[in-house]
Design an enzyme around this catalytic site. Structure first.
Site, PDB file in Angstrom:
ATOM      1  N   HIS A 121       1.178  36.530  76.801  1.00  0.00           N
ATOM      2  CA  HIS A 121      -0.010  36.002  77.477  1.00  0.00           C
ATOM      3  C   HIS A 121      -0.077  36.660  78.859  1.00  0.00           C
ATOM      4  CE1 HIS A 121      -2.393  32.911  79.638  1.00  0.00           C
ATOM      5  NE2 HIS A 121      -2.781  32.480  78.455  1.00  0.00           N
ATOM      6  N   ASP A 198       8.893  31.763  77.975  1.00  0.00           N
ATOM      7  CA  ASP A 198       7.605  31.093  78.135  1.00  0.00           C
ATOM      8  C   ASP A 198       7.483  30.092  76.986  1.00  0.00           C
ATOM      9  OD1 ASP A 198       4.948  30.368  77.894  1.00  0.00           O
ATOM     10  OD2 ASP A 198       4.147  32.369  78.266  1.00  0.00           O
ATOM     11  N   GLN A 201       3.699  27.488  74.256  1.00  0.00           N
ATOM     12  CA  GLN A 201       3.257  27.159  72.894  1.00  0.00           C
ATOM     13  C   GLN A 201       4.359  26.516  72.054  1.00  0.00           C
ATOM     14  OE1 GLN A 201       0.260  27.148  71.899  1.00  0.00           O
ATOM     15  NE2 GLN A 201      -0.690  28.322  73.533  1.00  0.00           N
ATOM     16  N   LYS A 224      -0.422  21.142  77.122  1.00  0.00           N
ATOM     17  CA  LYS A 224      -0.302  21.620  75.732  1.00  0.00           C
ATOM     18  C   LYS A 224       0.653  20.741  74.942  1.00  0.00           C
ATOM     19  CE  LYS A 224      -1.129  26.393  77.074  1.00  0.00           C
ATOM     20  NZ  LYS A 224      -2.433  26.884  76.651  1.00  0.00           N
ATOM     21  N   CYS A 362      -6.475  35.592  76.395  1.00  0.00           N
ATOM     22  CA  CYS A 362      -5.624  36.024  77.528  1.00  0.00           C
ATOM     23  C   CYS A 362      -4.485  36.917  77.057  1.00  0.00           C
ATOM     24  CB  CYS A 362      -5.081  34.829  78.318  1.00  0.00           C
ATOM     25  SG  CYS A 362      -6.360  33.883  79.107  1.00  0.00           S
TER      26      CYS A 362
HETATM   27  N1  PMP Z   1       1.803  31.402  78.025  1.00  0.00           N
HETATM   28  C1  PMP Z   1       1.288  31.139  76.826  1.00  0.00           C
HETATM   29  C2  PMP Z   1       1.978  31.656  75.599  1.00  0.00           C
HETATM   30  C3  PMP Z   1       0.118  30.392  76.726  1.00  0.00           C
HETATM   31  O1  PMP Z   1      -0.398  30.127  75.515  1.00  0.00           O
HETATM   32  C4  PMP Z   1      -0.504  29.922  77.912  1.00  0.00           C
HETATM   33  C5  PMP Z   1      -1.794  29.121  77.844  1.00  0.00           C
HETATM   34  N2  PMP Z   1      -2.738  29.593  76.955  1.00  0.00           N
HETATM   35  C6  PMP Z   1       0.086  30.202  79.131  1.00  0.00           C
HETATM   36  C7  PMP Z   1       1.238  30.951  79.156  1.00  0.00           C
HETATM   37  C8  PMP Z   1      -0.495  29.719  80.413  1.00  0.00           C
HETATM   38  O2  PMP Z   1      -0.475  28.320  80.477  1.00  0.00           O
HETATM   39  P1  PMP Z   1      -1.260  27.542  81.609  1.00  0.00           P
HETATM   40  O3  PMP Z   1      -2.667  28.060  81.593  1.00  0.00           O
HETATM   41  O4  PMP Z   1      -1.171  26.107  81.215  1.00  0.00           O
HETATM   42  O5  PMP Z   1      -0.556  27.832  82.908  1.00  0.00           O
END
Ligand code: PMP
Length: 404
Positions: A121, A198, A201, A224, A362
């Site tokens: 991401h 990270d 998910q 999430k 993203c």
């Molecule tokens: N890493 C991953 C794998 C994600 O799916 C996301 C959110 N889509 C993020 C980081 C960023 O999370 P946040 O927007 O809650 O900071």
């Protein structure tokens, strides 16, 4: 195994009373909130609201106690050594930025390397890219196959003495791939390379044990995992957190301040400058209670089954191609249709009360890798049912016919 009853679980989520027909399949973006989380937030503001730390009166002392109890609860839930390892952040993004800025940058030099994977991401890519740019270091990318699986052979070869950090997602938000993070942590640490995972998910649906893994940093977002937005966690090893300078300065993170000099509070307080999202912390604590009362193997089995069912039904639709077909994958299914743009697909599905996400999620480098502008993505949670998967497949068939 008793199994999960998604319809009963759905009743615990007030949003579905207001949207009874909604098939909410955008859980990788954010999950819905169970009643107990909403009530914990409301109860805090109604009965308990006060700023934390330094308050002498009862309300503030109780708010502080609740806040710190959540830290201890999360430490236990994650398998951390103690609450001192748990930093409250605004989310995964903030946690990763903090590590890149305060941990990595001071020890990164020209010619060093930082390893990430081809499926990160942007939140687990740009902070490292910026650190590398500022220090003249190189961002190296572990390649993946067309199925969306990491090339572990290439990874092993990339683990040289130049590498100062490995950052990897446990689950890809776009491909659904589950990466072998425990193995990767072991391989990297044998070479003395610190690792950030990270968990955006994965934290909601996978048993995480940062202590057993020996991982250096683990970041996730409350929203999430059935909790509030604007709150997240950065887990860090104690020696790292002590070695890190804060990135934000202000109230509540100091020991002593004069015009000449400031000494900082020990971690985690030194990373929580200013008034934090106190109600969010309380709500996150409630979300963790909610998750802990679920039967984790049953949750995992339910999601695996939904993911496999979705892949089986969607595979029969002519002109539909999956983006990401890893052997180990979570309940995230990305796909493209031959003739229809992902945004059109999502718009058609929305008209049928099916909420999915379309775009690059993203993860623009993943789109470049597959040579596509975007995908349509269905992502499942505990309240989703087989019937919703069937509705999705039936509508996709109609859309495909429409565009044919
Ligand atoms: N890493 C991953 C794998 C994600 O799916 C996301 C959110 N889509 C993020 C980081 C960023 O999370 P946040 O927007 O809650 O900071």
């Amino acid at each position: 195994m008793p199994g999960l009853a998604p319809l009963e679980i759905r009743q615990q989520f007030p949003l579905f009373f207001h949207h009874p027909e909604l098939a909410y399949l955008d859980n990788a973006a954010t999950t819905q909130k169970p009643r107990m989380v909403v009530e914990a937030l409301t109860a805090f503001y109604e009965k308990q609201n006060a700023n934390i730390h330094r308050g002498i009166y009862g309300l503030s002392a109780r708010a502080t106690q609740q806040y710190e109890q959540v830290r201890a609860k999360i430490a236990e839930w994650l398998g951390a050594a103690g609450p001192g390892n748990i930093v409250f952040t605004s989310g995964t993004t903030a946690g990763i930025n903090l590590v890149a800025r305060s941990f990595l940058e001071p020890r990164l030099h020209a010619g060093d390397e930082v390893l990430i994977t081809a499926m990160e991401h942007h939140a687990n890519l740009i902070p490292w890219q910026m650190a590398c740019r500022r220090k003249g270091a190189k961002l190296c990318v572990i390649p993946m196959s067309r199925a969306g699986e990491l090339d572990m052979g290439a990874f092993r070869e990339m683990l040289s003495g130049r590498v100062k950090m490995l950052a990897v997602t446990q689950v890809s938000n776009t491909l659904g791939t589950i990466n072998p993070v425990e193995e990767m942590i072991g391989l990297a640490q044998r070479k003395g390379i610190p690792v950030l995972v990270d968990g955006a998910q994965s934290a909601a649906h996978f048993a995480v044990n940062v202590g057993a893994w020996g991982v250096d940093f683990f970041a996730f977002s409350g929203h999430k995992l059935y909790g509030p937005t604007g709150i997240g966690i950065l887990y860090g090893k104690e020696e790292h957190l002590y070695a890190m300078e804060p990135a934000n300065f202000g109230g509540d993170m100091v020991r002593n301040v004069t015009f000449e000099e400031t000494t900082f509070a020990p971690p985690p307080q030194r990373f929580e400058a200013g008034t934090t999202h106190i109600a969010g912390v309380i709500g996150l604590g409630s979300a963790v209670d909610f998750i802990r009362q679920l039967d984790t193997p049953a949750v995992q089995a339910h999601l695996k089954e939904l993911g496999q069912y979705a892949r089986a039904l969607l595979a029969e639709i002519p002109g539909l191609h999956f983006v990401g077909e890893a052997h180990q994958s979570s309940a995230i299914v990305s796909f493209v249709l031959d003739k229809a743009h992902p945004h059109d697909v999502a718009t058609f599905l929305s008209a049928e009360n099916i909420a999915v996400r379309a775009g690059h999620h993203c993860t623009q480098p993943i789109m470049d890798f597959f040579g596509i502008p975007g995908t349509t993505r269905a992502s499942f949670a505990i309240y989703n049912s087989r019937e919703e998967v069937e509705r999705l497949a039936a509508q996709l068939r109609e859309i495909q016919k429409f565009f044919a």
